[in-house]
Scaffold this active site. Sequence first.
Site, PDB file in Angstrom:
ATOM      1  N   LYS A   1      28.949  15.063  43.842  1.00  0.00           N
ATOM      2  CA  LYS A   1      29.710  15.757  44.887  1.00  0.00           C
ATOM      3  C   LYS A   1      30.795  16.567  44.165  1.00  0.00           C
ATOM      4  O   LYS A   1      31.996  16.451  44.436  1.00  0.00           O
ATOM      5  CB  LYS A   1      30.292  14.706  45.852  1.00  0.00           C
ATOM      6  CG  LYS A   1      30.901  15.260  47.101  1.00  0.00           C
ATOM      7  CD  LYS A   1      29.900  15.709  48.150  1.00  0.00           C
ATOM      8  CE  LYS A   1      30.623  16.468  49.237  1.00  0.00           C
ATOM      9  NZ  LYS A   1      29.736  17.090  50.233  1.00  0.00           N
TER      10      LYS A   1
ATOM     11  N   ASP B   1      25.304  15.153  49.579  1.00  0.00           N
ATOM     12  CA  ASP B   1      24.997  15.131  51.020  1.00  0.00           C
ATOM     13  C   ASP B   1      23.634  15.770  51.315  1.00  0.00           C
ATOM     14  O   ASP B   1      22.798  15.185  51.995  1.00  0.00           O
ATOM     15  CB  ASP B   1      26.123  15.741  51.872  1.00  0.00           C
ATOM     16  CG  ASP B   1      26.673  17.050  51.340  1.00  0.00           C
ATOM     17  OD1 ASP B   1      26.173  17.544  50.308  1.00  0.00           O
ATOM     18  OD2 ASP B   1      27.607  17.593  51.967  1.00  0.00           O
TER      19      ASP B   1
ATOM     20  N   TYR C   1      33.786   2.666  42.052  1.00  0.00           N
ATOM     21  CA  TYR C   1      33.099   1.383  42.196  1.00  0.00           C
ATOM     22  C   TYR C   1      33.629   0.325  41.222  1.00  0.00           C
ATOM     23  O   TYR C   1      33.421  -0.867  41.403  1.00  0.00           O
ATOM     24  CB  TYR C   1      31.623   1.607  41.896  1.00  0.00           C
ATOM     25  CG  TYR C   1      30.655   0.735  42.660  1.00  0.00           C
ATOM     26  CD1 TYR C   1      30.106   1.169  43.861  1.00  0.00           C
ATOM     27  CD2 TYR C   1      30.251  -0.501  42.175  1.00  0.00           C
ATOM     28  CE1 TYR C   1      29.196   0.393  44.553  1.00  0.00           C
ATOM     29  CE2 TYR C   1      29.345  -1.281  42.870  1.00  0.00           C
ATOM     30  CZ  TYR C   1      28.814  -0.827  44.059  1.00  0.00           C
ATOM     31  OH  TYR C   1      27.908  -1.598  44.739  1.00  0.00           O
TER      32      TYR C   1
ATOM     33  N   ASP D   1      24.491   3.615  44.578  1.00  0.00           N
ATOM     34  CA  ASP D   1      24.413   2.467  45.480  1.00  0.00           C
ATOM     35  C   ASP D   1      23.857   2.919  46.833  1.00  0.00           C
ATOM     36  O   ASP D   1      22.909   2.330  47.371  1.00  0.00           O
ATOM     37  CB  ASP D   1      25.827   1.876  45.633  1.00  0.00           C
ATOM     38  CG  ASP D   1      25.828   0.540  46.334  1.00  0.00           C
ATOM     39  OD1 ASP D   1      24.781  -0.119  46.392  1.00  0.00           O
ATOM     40  OD2 ASP D   1      26.904   0.141  46.832  1.00  0.00           O
TER      41      ASP D   1
HETATM   42  O1  AKG Z   1      28.330  -6.453  44.203  1.00  0.00           O
HETATM   43  C1  AKG Z   1      28.090  -6.383  45.394  1.00  0.00           C
HETATM   44  O2  AKG Z   1      28.418  -7.275  46.197  1.00  0.00           O
HETATM   45  C2  AKG Z   1      27.333  -5.220  45.947  1.00  0.00           C
HETATM   46  C3  AKG Z   1      26.556  -4.501  44.893  1.00  0.00           C
HETATM   47  C4  AKG Z   1      25.564  -3.558  45.437  1.00  0.00           C
HETATM   48  O3  AKG Z   1      25.478  -3.260  46.610  1.00  0.00           O
HETATM   49  C5  AKG Z   1      24.640  -2.939  44.504  1.00  0.00           C
HETATM   50  O4  AKG Z   1      24.841  -3.013  43.294  1.00  0.00           O
HETATM   51  O5  AKG Z   1      23.675  -2.319  44.954  1.00  0.00           O
HETATM   52 MG    MG Z   2      23.892  -1.852  47.007  1.00  0.00          MG
END
Ligand code: AKG
Ligand code: MG
Length: 420
Positions: free
Chosen positions: A219, A285, A149, A309
């Site tokens: 995972k 999962d 991420y 997320d």
């Molecule tokens: O930074 C973004 O555009 C998405 C971030 C996101 O989905 C979150 O942090 O939950």
């Molecule tokens: Mg999000």
Amino acid sequence: MSNKIVVENGVLNVPNNPVIPFIEGDGIGPDIWAAASRVIDAAVEKAYNGEKKIEWLEVLAGEKAFNQTGEWLPQETLDKIDEYLIAIKGPLTTPIGGGIRSLNVALRQELDLYVCLRPVRHFDGVPSPVKRPEDVDMVIFRENTEDIYAGIEYKAGSDEQKKLLNFLQTELGVNKIRFPETSGLGIKPVSQEGTERLVRAAIEYAIKHNKPSVTLVHKGNIMKFTEGGFKQWGYDLAEKEFGDQTFTWNQYDAIKAEQGEAAANEAQAKAVAEGKIIVKDSIADIFLQQILTRPTEFDVVATMNLNGDYISDALAAQVGGIGIAPGANINYVTGHAIFEATHGTAPKYAGLDKVNPSSVLLSGVLMLEHLGWQEAADLVTASVEKTISSKVVTYDFARLMDGATEVKCSEFANELIKNL
Ligand SMILES: O=C(O)CCC(=O)C(=O)O
Ligand SMILES: [Mg+2]
Ligand SMILES: NC(=O)C1=CN([C@@H]2O[C@H](COP(=O)(O)OP(=O)(O)OC[C@H]3O[C@@H](n4cnc5c(N)ncnc54)[C@H](OP(=O)(O)O)[C@@H]3O)[C@@H](O)[C@H]2O)C=CC1
């Protein structure tokens, strides 16, 4: 007296008129922020008879910042949040597949806000797709600064991708990339320090709030040294730093291997009877299935950035949707925190005064609690419960409720203020 919130010996010192920077946000941001901030101000006024009042300070980010300054995330915004410690924000747009990288992620990284805290619980009367939404009461601790991420990736065909590919193939003997020339390549850093500070925060939260378990979601069967590392470092940290207060499934397995299953069950039962927190793990999962089929088994959830997320939006759906899911990004060491809605900018609803402001409003409630302004926080929570029970709601709930009165975002705020 200064109107700056400061942290002294690990404790927040909050003046009666603290300056709190806010980012309005893109898309639906202006609508939900206008609504939520009015409710927060009214609750603070009512709770403290005018003795306390937040001095809001607008700082720019996203489209508004770009239009006014030519920069998406001006240094001044970071400096002001750094200076005033606590901030709140609406959602910011991130283009897909190209363009700028996420400003939301950048804010978390720049201020090293390593915990994304997302509590998920059901409010009476909120429509839900599951039979017993009240069984969902979980607090997600999502690592907020690392993982795939973090955005270290290289476009297929770019010079950087070619260099990295060449290194992987010639230096590390990688021959398992199916279509090497046309692959985009991403890097997934997951560190011991990053895991430890996240899991430490999750266990400390569980201790403080009397939560019976912390589940490490990973995972690690497939990604052995990143997600598997997270699991192992998490267990090690629990045993090393919280040995008297926790019992881990790692310890359970060791007892089982040496003395058999009955002895392991007995040790776990004894730990539970002593009020120890069970630290367990679940592969991502099956975890996503079990939060639907047996949600009562999970309390505090500690996981990496991307899993967190996905899990936050999935869990939000179980208690009525993303319109009511609050969150906070926190560094428990420096005291910096940015409170923010879990959802995004919902562009199709921008400027329509239509969406639910509860997600950013309840993030404001988390902020008030963080400041120690519990009375104001409780007033808002009670008002949200009362207003939803009276079936006066925004479109997202109205479409799932019988006999609801659908109101606009701003009208919902009026109703909340009336019900404070
Ligand atoms: O930074 C973004 O555009 C998405 C971030 C996101 O989905 C979150 O942090 O939950
Ligand atoms: Mg999000
Ligand atoms: N932290 C942040 O700032 C975040 C930013 N984003 C960014 O937001 C942009 C849009 O992302 P997208 O994937 O469409 O996700 P969004 O969360 O913005 O919207 C998806 C859907 O969720 C529902 N929804 C969202 N907010 C509300 C609300 N307040 N009240 C009621 N319903 C709501 C709507 O559902 P329906 O259509 O059913 O009515 C909406 O169409 C992207 O650029 C993304 O990167 C995304 C997540 C977090």
